[in-house]
Design a protein around this motif. Structure first.
Motif, mmCIF file in Angstrom:
data_model
loop_
_atom_site.group_PDB
_atom_site.id
_atom_site.type_symbol
_atom_site.label_atom_id
_atom_site.label_comp_id
_atom_site.label_asym_id
_atom_site.label_seq_id
_atom_site.Cartn_x
_atom_site.Cartn_y
_atom_site.Cartn_z
ATOM 1 N N HIS A 1 94.139 49.516 1.070
ATOM 2 C CA HIS A 1 94.406 48.555 -0.006
ATOM 3 C C HIS A 1 95.090 49.252 -1.190
ATOM 4 N N THR A 2 94.587 50.424 -1.557
ATOM 5 C CA THR A 2 95.181 51.196 -2.649
ATOM 6 C C THR A 2 96.628 51.545 -2.327
ATOM 7 N N TRP A 3 96.885 51.945 -1.087
ATOM 8 C CA TRP A 3 98.236 52.308 -0.662
ATOM 9 C C TRP A 3 99.167 51.101 -0.730
ATOM 10 N N ALA A 4 98.722 49.955 -0.282
ATOM 11 C CA ALA A 4 99.556 48.745 -0.308
ATOM 12 C C ALA A 4 99.931 48.377 -1.747
ATOM 13 N N GLN A 5 98.951 48.447 -2.642
ATOM 14 C CA GLN A 5 99.232 48.147 -4.053
ATOM 15 C C GLN A 5 100.179 49.175 -4.654
ATOM 16 N N TYR A 6 99.941 50.428 -4.346
ATOM 17 C CA TYR A 6 100.788 51.518 -4.849
ATOM 18 C C TYR A 6 102.231 51.312 -4.404
ATOM 19 N N LEU A 7 102.419 51.070 -3.111
ATOM 20 C CA LEU A 7 103.774 50.888 -2.568
ATOM 21 C C LEU A 7 104.526 49.782 -3.293
ATOM 22 N N SER A 8 103.874 48.661 -3.462
ATOM 23 C CA SER A 8 104.527 47.498 -4.061
ATOM 24 C C SER A 8 104.912 47.750 -5.515
ATOM 25 N N SER A 9 103.963 48.160 -6.323
ATOM 26 C CA SER A 9 104.244 48.324 -7.752
ATOM 27 C C SER A 9 105.096 49.568 -8.021
ATOM 28 N N TRP A 10 104.840 50.657 -7.303
ATOM 29 C CA TRP A 10 105.619 51.877 -7.506
ATOM 30 C C TRP A 10 107.090 51.616 -7.206
ATOM 31 N N THR A 11 107.340 50.900 -6.121
ATOM 32 C CA THR A 11 108.721 50.621 -5.729
ATOM 33 C C THR A 11 109.398 49.687 -6.734
ATOM 34 N N ALA A 12 108.680 48.675 -7.190
ATOM 35 C CA ALA A 12 109.262 47.748 -8.172
ATOM 36 C C ALA A 12 109.688 48.496 -9.436
ATOM 37 N N TRP A 13 108.834 49.359 -9.937
ATOM 38 C CA TRP A 13 109.188 50.122 -11.135
ATOM 39 C C TRP A 13 110.231 51.195 -10.837
ATOM 40 N N ASN A 14 110.291 51.653 -9.597
ATOM 41 C CA ASN A 14 111.353 52.587 -9.231
ATOM 42 C C ASN A 14 112.716 51.901 -9.269
ATOM 43 N N HIS A 15 112.746 50.602 -8.952
ATOM 44 C CA HIS A 15 114.002 49.849 -9.080
ATOM 45 C C HIS A 15 114.495 49.903 -10.538
ATOM 46 N N VAL A 16 113.564 49.829 -11.477
ATOM 47 C CA VAL A 16 113.928 49.919 -12.896
ATOM 48 C C VAL A 16 114.559 51.283 -13.179
ATOM 49 N N ARG A 17 113.943 52.343 -12.651
ATOM 50 C CA ARG A 17 114.516 53.684 -12.854
ATOM 51 C C ARG A 17 115.900 53.783 -12.225
ATOM 52 N N THR A 18 116.050 53.206 -11.048
ATOM 53 C CA THR A 18 117.341 53.246 -10.362
ATOM 54 C C THR A 18 118.416 52.566 -11.196
ATOM 55 N N VAL A 19 118.124 51.350 -11.619
ATOM 56 C CA VAL A 19 119.113 50.568 -12.366
ATOM 57 C C VAL A 19 119.443 51.231 -13.702
ATOM 58 N N THR A 20 118.438 51.694 -14.421
ATOM 59 C CA THR A 20 118.709 52.263 -15.746
ATOM 60 C C THR A 20 119.447 53.595 -15.659
ATOM 61 N N SER A 21 119.119 54.411 -14.685
ATOM 62 C CA SER A 21 119.839 55.688 -14.584
ATOM 63 C C SER A 21 121.269 55.486 -14.094
ATOM 64 N N VAL A 22 121.468 54.603 -13.125
ATOM 65 C CA VAL A 22 122.837 54.332 -12.657
ATOM 66 C C VAL A 22 123.644 53.646 -13.766
ATOM 67 N N ALA A 23 123.044 52.696 -14.451
ATOM 68 C CA ALA A 23 123.746 52.027 -15.557
ATOM 69 C C ALA A 23 124.066 53.027 -16.668
ATOM 70 N N GLY A 24 123.158 53.960 -16.921
ATOM 71 C CA GLY A 24 123.432 55.009 -17.898
ATOM 72 C C GLY A 24 124.623 55.852 -17.478
ATOM 73 N N SER A 25 124.682 56.198 -16.202
ATOM 74 C CA SER A 25 125.821 56.958 -15.694
ATOM 75 C C SER A 25 127.115 56.192 -15.877
ATOM 76 N N VAL A 26 127.099 54.897 -15.577
ATOM 77 C CA VAL A 26 128.287 54.062 -15.756
ATOM 78 C C VAL A 26 128.704 54.026 -17.233
ATOM 79 N N ALA A 27 127.736 53.901 -18.122
ATOM 80 C CA ALA A 27 128.059 53.882 -19.561
ATOM 81 C C ALA A 27 128.686 55.205 -19.990
ATOM 82 N N PHE A 28 128.170 56.319 -19.481
ATOM 83 C CA PHE A 28 128.770 57.619 -19.812
ATOM 84 C C PHE A 28 130.200 57.712 -19.275
ATOM 85 N N ILE A 29 130.424 57.201 -18.083
ATOM 86 C CA ILE A 29 131.776 57.214 -17.507
ATOM 87 C C ILE A 29 132.711 56.337 -18.344
ATOM 88 N N LEU A 30 132.208 55.193 -18.778
ATOM 89 C CA LEU A 30 133.020 54.325 -19.653
ATOM 90 C C LEU A 30 133.344 55.025 -20.977
#
Length: 159
Positions: free
Chosen positions: A125-154
């Protein structure tokens, strides 16, 4: 754009892109693969990844990029009348969100997972909860770091 700002912004763009790529891999296939394992194996594998992740080169890419971005932003503050400076500030803000999410959300969750007995009661149960929430917040890290890279390139294009 000054030579110093160009160098700093190039380093920040590259570092944010590299970090974003790591997070993208976790969001798109690493966590899915770990989720297909039995809970005990998934927990053990994730704990092994979490122990290996703070390697010097990755820490340099992750946190060094943040430091370089801050220095680039200090330089950009002297040039707010130029479009490139606004892109540098936006890139830094986006990338710092990624670092804050890492420090405030992911590190504590990873530390908590390290305390879970993979074969103990409630581990699945702990693993299932971890997977779901950890991945959702990892999407935030993905988007913000890639968007940051794009802003630096711009910023580089505008400078």
């Amino acid at each position: 754009m000054t030579y110093q700002s160009t160098v700093l912004t190039t380093i920040a763009a590259t570092g944010a892109g590299v970090s974003g790529g790591v997070f993208f891999a976790f969001s798109t296939f690493v966590m899915k693969a770990l989720g297909r394992l039995p809970a005990a194996e998934g927990i053990s594998a994730m704990n092994a990844i979490n122990k290996a992740a703070p390697a010097p080169l990755f820490m340099l890419a992750l946190f060094g990029t943040g430091a370089v971005a801050i220095v680039a932003s200090v330089a950009a503050l002297r040039h707010l009348d130029h479009r490139w400076a606004l892109y540098v500030l936006a890139g830094t803000a986006l990338y710092l969100v990624c670092l804050i999410v890492t420090a405030v959300y992911h590190v504590p969750r990873n530390n908590a997972l390290a305390l879970v007995d993979p074969t103990g009661p409630g581990a699945a149960h702990t693993w299932a909860q971890y997977l779901s929430s950890w991945t959702a917040w990892n999407h935030v890290r993905t988007v913000t770091s890639v968007a940051g890279s794009v802003a630096f390139i711009l910023a580089l294009r505008a400078g």
